[in-house]
Design a protein around this motif. Structure first.
Motif, PDB file in Angstrom:
ATOM      1  N   MET A  23       0.853  -1.175   0.000  1.00  0.00           N
ATOM      2  CA  MET A  23       0.000   0.000   0.000  1.00  0.00           C
ATOM      3  C   MET A  23       0.895   1.232   0.000  1.00  0.00           C
ATOM      4  O   MET A  23       1.985   1.233   0.570  1.00  0.00           O
ATOM      5  CB  MET A  23      -0.933   0.019   1.220  1.00  0.00           C
ATOM      6  CG  MET A  23      -0.228   0.037   2.562  1.00  0.00           C
ATOM      7  SD  MET A  23      -1.372   0.107   3.951  1.00  0.00           S
ATOM      8  CE  MET A  23      -2.044   1.747   3.748  1.00  0.00           C
ATOM      9  N   ARG A  63       0.702   5.732  -0.015  1.00  0.00           N
ATOM     10  CA  ARG A  63      -0.182   6.877   0.180  1.00  0.00           C
ATOM     11  C   ARG A  63       0.607   8.165  -0.036  1.00  0.00           C
ATOM     12  O   ARG A  63       1.692   8.335   0.509  1.00  0.00           O
ATOM     13  CB  ARG A  63      -0.777   6.861   1.579  1.00  0.00           C
ATOM     14  CG  ARG A  63      -1.764   7.989   1.852  1.00  0.00           C
ATOM     15  CD  ARG A  63      -2.222   7.973   3.287  1.00  0.00           C
ATOM     16  NE  ARG A  63      -3.224   9.005   3.522  1.00  0.00           N
ATOM     17  CZ  ARG A  63      -4.533   8.811   3.469  1.00  0.00           C
ATOM     18  NH1 ARG A  63      -5.008   7.610   3.192  1.00  0.00           N
ATOM     19  NH2 ARG A  63      -5.392   9.802   3.690  1.00  0.00           N
ATOM     20  N   GLN A  91      -3.817   6.696  -3.213  1.00  0.00           N
ATOM     21  CA  GLN A  91      -3.740   5.530  -2.334  1.00  0.00           C
ATOM     22  C   GLN A  91      -3.796   4.287  -3.210  1.00  0.00           C
ATOM     23  O   GLN A  91      -4.716   4.150  -4.025  1.00  0.00           O
ATOM     24  CB  GLN A  91      -4.892   5.505  -1.330  1.00  0.00           C
ATOM     25  CG  GLN A  91      -4.913   6.673  -0.366  1.00  0.00           C
ATOM     26  CD  GLN A  91      -6.089   6.602   0.580  1.00  0.00           C
ATOM     27  OE1 GLN A  91      -6.343   5.561   1.188  1.00  0.00           O
ATOM     28  NE2 GLN A  91      -6.829   7.700   0.690  1.00  0.00           N
ATOM     29  N   TYR A  98      -3.492  -0.067  -3.199  1.00  0.00           N
ATOM     30  CA  TYR A  98      -3.499  -1.304  -2.420  1.00  0.00           C
ATOM     31  C   TYR A  98      -3.409  -2.471  -3.402  1.00  0.00           C
ATOM     32  O   TYR A  98      -4.189  -2.546  -4.368  1.00  0.00           O
ATOM     33  CB  TYR A  98      -4.779  -1.436  -1.591  1.00  0.00           C
ATOM     34  CG  TYR A  98      -5.032  -0.259  -0.678  1.00  0.00           C
ATOM     35  CD1 TYR A  98      -4.549  -0.253   0.620  1.00  0.00           C
ATOM     36  CD2 TYR A  98      -5.765   0.845  -1.131  1.00  0.00           C
ATOM     37  CE1 TYR A  98      -4.783   0.830   1.465  1.00  0.00           C
ATOM     38  CE2 TYR A  98      -6.003   1.926  -0.306  1.00  0.00           C
ATOM     39  CZ  TYR A  98      -5.508   1.913   0.993  1.00  0.00           C
ATOM     40  OH  TYR A  98      -5.733   2.989   1.820  1.00  0.00           O
TER      41      TYR A  98
END
Length: 779
Positions: free
Chosen positions: A464, A466, A471, A473
């Motif tokens: 992940m 950010r 973002q 995943y």
């Protein structure tokens, strides 16, 4: 003054008197008892066994003399008196103290463990008997070791201090001094070649040049000895069979800081090949042997060429099962500096593999290594299959070291065991990345991956990341041996949320969610062909101030897309070294096609290629080249590549020194807002690196330093009407360059990497980064 003749008479008289006195006590007496006084550390049993006296036995002066010598030879005693009292022979001894403390100070070049091992072999360790005579030997030996390292100003001082209870403290104080520099290397006797040519491959070099990463001008005896062998090889490889090293001298200046090396040689004359023949037993056809012999009459003799030929013939015989074949060359010198060469072959029996053993793989299962073996148990042992097995295990990337050896089976002449010893390196990591941008600040990422999940060789990863805008995943699982034939299968789930309102890309929100499956098929030992499919849903939500380009695409094709992509990839990889490769190459070609089944029709073709070349035999100096190219286009009902599938340039994966995703074509705004990078459907990027060993670092397998030159940019072949800042096609003048320094350290958790880079040709509107820090990713 005593004349020589008179001195001889006096000596004879003295000896005669001494012998007469001794003879008075030379008659044998009977021992009523024997006593030894003063024993503390030596046991009484050992002491009595040493002197050899027994109660009731006879003794004379020669027995006493032998007993005293035997006691002294043990090294335990500093003084021994012998006297008789009431028919009791008494040995009064004074034991030497034991070593209670041993300290070493001032050593840096030679580790304390190495010094302590050497002292132990000399009997100098805590608990042993203190022997003063060994200290001088140890001092001289330490001095000699430092001299061999070029530390002629080194000093060794040994202090001895008495302690209670018959003990001493020994303190070894070392002043290592400075390494003497080689001021001049002079070769005497060379006529055919000048000194510069002879010394260009020396590990030693004269001082006077600036190179902060080299210690070539520091004198070392071992280094000079290696250079002398290099010099000998230089002449033998050029046919000088009569070459001789007459002498070599090393002179040290009075301040012990400068060294002068003088080498005296006799070149002789080069020899030319007259004839080449084969002898011995040939288990294979002569044609197979002769194809490896590229020498002809009249060629200059070369030892290197001869060595290469012998290795090639041995490999050929090894591939036919004659693993222990012995190939020698017999040179016969002739008149007029000519030489006949005879390659003598002793093949030995054919050899079969009895058993393959693995060790060192505490985490990795045996089957993971065994399935990489192209050499099988019970089969004929061949050199090529054994070496290819070793390289295949190295390619796994799970091991920092792979050692493969063949051992003869006792009692047989035609069987061997193959012992594979590996040294595992971390294959799992908790990954984190920290990026620093001059305008955006910090970018964070986190992930957990295991390239050798549960020791099965399968890969499981969750990542992940950010930033202020995005973002990501991803969860993936890959099994490289879904079938026993090496067919792989992988799954992947991904989800991406993007808010590009405040970055240099665009003002829109983008959501992606999807899954993929892929299968890979081995084409050869290094090549694979993969097929897969990806299903994804993409939703775009424009911000308050979208560009004309994004608005136009959404007005034409809508803001939500369900796509089905077909994937095909070809790869050829022979990279050795895991996270920090040291050799090999890798090539990869990918094609992703969004099929008409979905809402969009587009295709993306990508090519990535890289290679590592060793510049030295120790694999510490490397040259690395990496190139990447990509092209995307729309087809059918889609006239362009979707803007969110564009390539981007800038940042650690393309052109360091420029802000991530900041390069390339700019978008346009109706209200005159400053333009942002929108990416492009064409990507060109490349990197050239000089990798060198970092000074004062011992484990170069976990630390790497390099100087890099990056180049690249993105381009487009579709510009929206009215965008005057956009140019279609590739413009070489728009390629950006950067120069920098990279430092990478493989920590127990994950790779740690620093990039210090400078943009070489930034233009108006470019955003630059000077510093990039990462944990968990290498470039």
């Amino acid at each position: 003054m005593i004349l020589p003749a008179c001195r001889e008479v006096y000596v004879k008289v003295f000896v005669a008197v001494l012998l007469a006195c001794c003879s008075v006590y030379s008659f044998a007496k009977t021992v009523a008892d024997v006593r030894i006084d003063g024993l503390v550390q030596m046991s009484a049993t050992r002491a009595f066994d040493t002197i050899g006296f027994k109660q009731g036995s006879g003794y004379d002066s020669s027995n006493v003399y032998d007993a005293v010598n035997s006691l002294f030879s043990t090294g335990y005693f500093s003084d021994i008196d012998v006297y008789e009292e009431d028919d009791v022979v008494i040995f009064k001894v004074v034991e030497r103290p034991s070593i209670g403390q041993l300290t070493i100070e001032g050593n840096d070049m030679i580790s304390k463990d190495d010094l302590q091992r050497g002292l132990k072999l000399s009997g100098l360790e805590v608990g042993e008997i203190y022997k003063p005579e060994t200290l001088n030997q140890i001092e001289q030996e330490l001095q000699r070791q430092y001299y061999s390292l070029g530390r002629y100003s080194a000093k060794v001082d040994i202090e001895v201090e008495e302690l209670p209870r018959s003990r001493v403290a020994i303190r070894i104080n070392i002043e290592e001094g400075v390494t003497a520099k080689i001021v001049h290397i002079n070769i005497v006797g060379n006529k055919a070649f000048d000194t510069e040519e002879l010394t260009k491959n020396f590990a030693s070099a004269e001082t006077g040049y600036f190179n902060p990463f080299s210690s070539a001008d520091e004198y070392s005896k071992q280094k000079v000895q290696g250079d002398l062998e290099v010099l000998r090889s230089f002449y033998l490889d050029r046919g000088y069979l009569d070459y001789q090293l007459i002498s070599n001298q090393v002179s040290v200046s009075s301040d012990k800081r400068d060294v002068y090396v003088v080498v005296n040689i006799e070149e002789g004359q080069p020899y030319y090949i007259n004839d080449v023949a084969l002898s011995g037993s040939l288990p294979i056809t002569e044609d197979l042997v002769w194809q490896h012999i590229d020498q002809e009459q009249g060629d200059v003799f070369s030892r290197k060429q001869v060595t290469d030929i012998m290795e090639a013939i041995s490999t050929q015989l090894g591939d036919d099962g004659y693993l222990f074949a012995n190939v020698n060359v017999i040179p016969s010198k002739l008149d007029n500096h000519k030489v006949d060469l005879t390659y003598h072959i002793t093949p030995g029996p054919k050899v079969y593999v009895r058993r393959i053993n693995f060790s060192g793989n505490s985490e990795t299962k045996d089957e993971v290594l065994r399935r990489e073996m192209t050499q099988f148990e019970g089969a004929l042992a061949t050199h090529t299959k054994i070496q290819s097995s070793k390289r295949a295990i190295e390619r796994l990337g799970f091991f920092s070291k792979v050692d493969l050896k063949t051992r003869s089976v006792p009692g047989t002449t035609d069987q061997v065991d193959i012992n594979v010893t590996v040294e595992e390196q971390p294959s799992g990591s908790i990954q984190a990345s920290i990026g620093y941008s001059q305008s955006d600040g910090t970018v964070l990422g986190f992930g957990v991956s295991k390239r050798n999940f549960l020791g099965t060789g399968n890969k499981l990863a969750f990542n992940m990341s950010r930033t202020n805008q995005t973002q990501n995943y991803t969860l993936s699982y890959d099994n490289p041996y879904f079938t026993v034939d090496g067919v792989s299968r992988g799954y992947s789930l991904f989800y991406q949320v993007s808010d590009h309102e405040q970055d240099d890309v665009e003002d829109y929100d983008l959501d992606k969610i999807g899954a993929s499956v892929s299968f890979g098929y081995p084409v050869s030992e290094t090549q694979r062909l993969s097929f897969g499919a990806t299903v994804k849903t993409t939703t775009v939500d424009l911000g308050s101030n979208p560009s004309n380009e994004t608005s136009d695409y959404l007005n034409t094709y809508g803001d939500s897309y369900d796509d089905v992509l077909a994937n095909i990839a070809w790869s050829d990889s022979d990279i050795i070294g895991g996270v920090l490769p040291t050799d090999g190459y890798s090539h990869r070609v990918t094609l992703d096609v969004a099929t008409p089944i979905g809402d969009q029709s587009y295709a993306k073709l990508g090519v990535t290629s890289q290679g590592y070349w060793n510049l030295t035999d120790n694999k510490l100096w490397l040259f690395h080249l990496k190139g990447r190219a990509g092209y995307g286009m729309g087809y059918g009902d889609t006239d362009r590549l979707p803007f969110f599938e564009n390539y981007y340039a800038g940042g650690v994966y393309t052109v360091r020194g420029y802000r991530a995703s900041s390069l390339g074509p700019k978008n346009s705004y109706s209200n005159g807002t400053d333009t942002d990078s929108i990416g492009g459907n064409i990507l060109l990027a490349g990197t050239a690196e000089l990798i060198f060993p970092m000074p004062m670092v011992e484990d170069h397998r976990s630390v790497r330093t390099s100087i890099f030159l990056d180049a690249g940019n993105v381009f487009t072949d579709f510009c929206l009407a009215g965008n005057t800042t956009c140019n279609e096609g590739i413009d070489v003048s728009e390629v950006r360059y950067s120069l920098g320094l990279n430092w990478t350290w493989i920590t127990p958790i994950a790779p740690l990497s620093f990039n210090l880079s400078r943009a070489l040709n930034p233009k108006d509107g470019d955003s630059t980064d000077f510093f990039q820090f990462q944990l968990g990713t290498t470039f």
